[in-house]
Every structure is written in C-alpha cells, then in structure tokens.
Scaffold this motif. Sequence first.
Motif, PDB file in Angstrom:
ATOM      1  N   GLU A 161       0.827  -1.207   0.000  1.00 25.22           N
ATOM      2  CA  GLU A 161       0.000   0.000   0.000  1.00 25.22           C
ATOM      3  C   GLU A 161       0.860   1.255   0.000  1.00 25.22           C
ATOM      4  OE1 GLU A 161      -3.826   1.414   2.404  1.00 25.22           O
ATOM      5  OE2 GLU A 161      -1.962   1.759   3.473  1.00 25.22           O
ATOM      6  N   HIS A 165       0.931   3.975  -2.955  1.00 23.54           N
ATOM      7  CA  HIS A 165       0.092   5.091  -2.561  1.00 23.54           C
ATOM      8  C   HIS A 165       0.495   6.345  -3.314  1.00 23.54           C
ATOM      9  CE1 HIS A 165      -3.023   5.986   0.356  1.00 23.54           C
ATOM     10  NE2 HIS A 165      -2.585   7.222   0.320  1.00 23.54           N
ATOM     11  N   PHE A 169      -2.076  11.899  -0.759  1.00 19.72           N
ATOM     12  CA  PHE A 169      -2.982  11.282   0.200  1.00 19.72           C
ATOM     13  C   PHE A 169      -2.139  10.606   1.282  1.00 19.72           C
ATOM     14  CE2 PHE A 169      -5.463  11.460  -3.680  1.00 19.72           C
ATOM     15  CZ  PHE A 169      -6.663  11.963  -3.223  1.00 19.72           C
ATOM     16  N   LEU A 171      -0.622   8.643   4.248  1.00 15.43           N
ATOM     17  CA  LEU A 171      -1.062   7.463   4.980  1.00 15.43           C
ATOM     18  C   LEU A 171      -1.171   7.822   6.451  1.00 15.43           C
ATOM     19  CD1 LEU A 171       1.130   4.708   3.389  1.00 15.43           C
ATOM     20  CD2 LEU A 171      -1.354   4.839   3.388  1.00 15.43           C
ATOM     21  N   LYS A 172      -2.325   7.589   7.000  1.00 19.90           N
ATOM     22  CA  LYS A 172      -2.493   7.944   8.405  1.00 19.90           C
ATOM     23  C   LYS A 172      -2.293   6.720   9.291  1.00 19.90           C
ATOM     24  CE  LYS A 172      -7.338   8.380   7.087  1.00 19.90           C
ATOM     25  NZ  LYS A 172      -7.247   8.368   5.662  1.00 19.90           N
ATOM     26  N   ASP A 173      -1.673   6.974  10.427  1.00 15.51           N
ATOM     27  CA  ASP A 173      -1.548   5.935  11.444  1.00 15.51           C
ATOM     28  C   ASP A 173      -0.809   4.704  10.971  1.00 15.51           C
ATOM     29  OD1 ASP A 173      -2.425   6.962  13.754  1.00 15.51           O
ATOM     30  OD2 ASP A 173      -4.515   6.450  13.439  1.00 15.51           O
ATOM     31  N   ARG A 174       0.091   4.910  10.073  1.00 13.78           N
ATOM     32  CA  ARG A 174       0.933   3.796   9.641  1.00 13.78           C
ATOM     33  C   ARG A 174       1.681   3.227  10.837  1.00 13.78           C
ATOM     34  NH1 ARG A 174       4.482   2.121   5.420  1.00 13.78           N
ATOM     35  NH2 ARG A 174       6.616   1.919   6.159  1.00 13.78           N
ATOM     36  N   ALA A 176       0.855   3.173  13.917  1.00 17.72           N
ATOM     37  CA  ALA A 176      -0.004   2.392  14.811  1.00 17.72           C
ATOM     38  C   ALA A 176      -0.113   0.954  14.329  1.00 17.72           C
ATOM     39  CB  ALA A 176      -1.391   3.029  14.892  1.00 17.72           C
ATOM     40  N   VAL A 177      -0.206   0.785  13.033  1.00 22.34           N
ATOM     41  CA  VAL A 177      -0.297  -0.563  12.474  1.00 22.34           C
ATOM     42  C   VAL A 177       1.003  -1.325  12.724  1.00 22.34           C
ATOM     43  CG1 VAL A 177      -0.565  -1.901  10.357  1.00 22.34           C
ATOM     44  CG2 VAL A 177      -1.938   0.151  10.722  1.00 22.34           C
TER      45      VAL A 177
END
Lengths: 188, 188
Positions: A161, A165, A169, A171-174, A176-177
């Motif tokens: 991703e 990407h 845009f 990537l949010k909270d990558r 956190a993952v």
Amino acid sequence: MFDACRRKKQPQLVRAQLLEATAHIVAECGPAGLTLDGVARRAGVSKGGLIHHFPSKQALIEGLFAAIVQAFEDALAALIARDDDPRGRFTRAYVAAVLAPCDGVFSCKLMDACALALTGDVALHEAWHAWMRDQLVRHGEDAENVLGRIIRYAADGLWLEARTHPAGFPLKDRQAVIERLTAMTYDL
Amino acid sequence: MFDACRRKKQPQLVRAQLLEATAHIVAECGPAGLTLDGVARRAGVSKGGLIHHFPSKQALIEGLFAAIVQAFEDALAALIARDDDPRGRFTRAYVAAVLAPCDGVFSCKLMDACALALTGDVALHEAWHAWMRDQLVRHGEDAENVLGRIIRYAADGLWLEARTHPAGFPLKDRQAVIERLTAMTYDL
DNA sequence: GTAAAGATACCGTCCGGTCGGTTTTGTCAA
DNA sequence: TTGACAAAACCGACCGGACGGTATCTTTAC
C-alpha cells in the motif's frame, strides 16, 4: 572519444554505479522504461562497458534484484542480532525491515520502488521464495505458524500500500499498524 | 484481404475479445510482452480495429484495469449482500474476494495474474486507491481501524505470495490462514 | 604479453502509431 | 419504402524511432 584513457579502471565502482543507475531508472520508469543505453548514459559509462559487466539486460535486472535482496538480508540480520527475545524474533525483524528498512547500498525508497517494479517479473519469483524459505529455516522460524504468516503477510500488504500510494494522500496511522504488528509477534 | 465485408459489426463483442486477449497476454508475458499486434492477432481483429476501440496502448491497459476492478467490485458487492452480520462485513468480503474471487468476465486466475502484472504500473496506483477509498466509505467501514487494516493487508500479502509462488512448491495451509483472518473480522 | 576494462560504431528487429481505405449501420427526408 | 448521407466499425500497409545485442577497437593492470 575514447575515455578509457582518461579514467582509471575501477570495475567495482563502475559496477556499483551501473546498478545504482539501473535502480534509479527502474524506480522512476518501471522495468519497461529500462534501456541499456539509458543505464549506460546515467552511469557515465559506455554501452560496451555496461555489457562487459552485465552481458544482457536480464543479467542486469537479476544483478539489481540480487543487490536488493542482499541489502534486505543484511538489514534483517542486523535487526535479529540486536533482539534478545527469541519469541517471534524473525517475524518481528521482518516487519521492521520491510516497513522501515535501513539504508544500505541503496536508499530505502529506491529499494522499495525497485522491489515493487520487479514484483511483476516472473523470473524473479522463484528466487525470492527460495530466499524466504532459506531465511525462515536459518533463523529457526516456524514457517507454517498461522499467526506468524498473517503478521508477515500484513507487513507485505502494508508495504504494498505504501509503495503504491499516490502522493497527496498521506497514509495515516501507519505507525499504529506497525506497532500493533510488532506487539503481535510476542504472541508467537 | 478485407474481412470487414465478411463479418457483422459487433463492437461490444470485439471490444470484449480485445480485452480478453490483452488479459491473456499480460498474464502470460507480463506488461512488457504486450504488443498491439499480438493483441490484435489473438483477438482475430486487425490492428486498425484494435486502435479504433483503444486509441493507444495505454488506453488498452487502462481498459483492462477498469474491467478487472469492475469484476472485483461486483464480487465484493455480492459477498456483502449475502452477509447478515454487519460487524466487519466489508473486510470479511474483502478477504474472501481477494483470496477466492468468483469468476466474472474473466477467470480468477487470469484476473489475478493481470492484477499482479499491473501492480508495477504507477499510472494505475491512484485509480486503485481512489476506488478503495470509495468502497470503504460506501460500505461504512472505518478505514482507519487498525485491526481492520491489518486483516486487509494480510489478505493482500497472502494474495501476493500466492500469485508469485513458483509452481512445484505448494502453499500449505492457505485455508487455515483464510479462516483465521475471517474469524478476526468478527472482532471488529 | 595477456587478460580485463572500457569505448564506439553499427545492425537487425520489433513495435507503437499513422494513414487511407472499405463496409456496415443509423438517421432522416421524400 | 427507399435513397442519400454521415458516422461508426474495421482493415492492412507502412514509417520511423527505439532498443538489444555484436563486433572491434584501445587502454590499463598484473
């Protein structure tokens, strides 16, 4: 103009320059945009010099692939070496290496872009999977553990991703993952 | 030989044949092996006829991509429609659709092979992510939920492995991973 | 002196796209 | 119903550039 007389022979350096040029072109234009003339021009080497080091286009691509895998393997080994907890150590290192690789010979962005571009190359698939099997055995990871596989698959998916990407845009909270995946490795 | 007089005009059929021929070639030889002449020959259409429907090679590739996305979207919608439990429904359908897609216009193997081959095409990335964002919104899925993202990433990763896996090394326990991922969707 | 390193010119092929053509189909007035 | 006419569908020859690979040379290093 024969530049052979102007430059000292330094095959290792030239070879590295050729691979780096190849990486840049593949990253920017994809494998389809890769031409021998383009690589030679970008590396500041004649086409003959290029062919001397890599006798065919396919050899050049395989050379790039091998360099990328080697860099990845080094990063992986370094991460494993400094991890004291044996539980899921390989998978933890895999997550870290895939998603935040250290710079080696190439920058991480460059490596990633090339790896993505080369994903479509069927000839490289077997080499990749063979390498992966070898790594799993070497580091004593249970290759068939379902949770371990899921974690590694998720790392691959997030990598995919991030690499595909489009700009603009974010990537949010990558992070956190990644943290969640890392935490999951301690359940192995 | 002018065959225009021998065959009835049927633009929809010809267009479909062209896309199918494109899919086969991309699946077998990758995007690099795709040539306009090859597509036209395989589809039993002249090059002029091909160009009439797809004015450029890029248009042809985008047409194939659009057809694949549409087929995937249909499969996804069908899975969602027959799922009564709203918890993680989209992600559950996503796992099922990615890892065991039903045949639509193209066979699933063909679709997968093309999707992989097109992965490296930068021009298609934005379209794919835009589609994904739209789907998440449309089906009321929390796009930022960490576990949901991990499950979908893992599905992508498993898909990637399956697609790049060389013949002769059967994937073991693929089903176990899929079941585990599906089970995880009920925790969303 | 010999092999590796590197340079330059060139060839043949492949392939994307153009172009001018023909046939079919749809439309509309008479 | 029919004839005219435009537009869409489809054909196949061709062009020009790009590109992979070869051949042959010079220079450096050992």
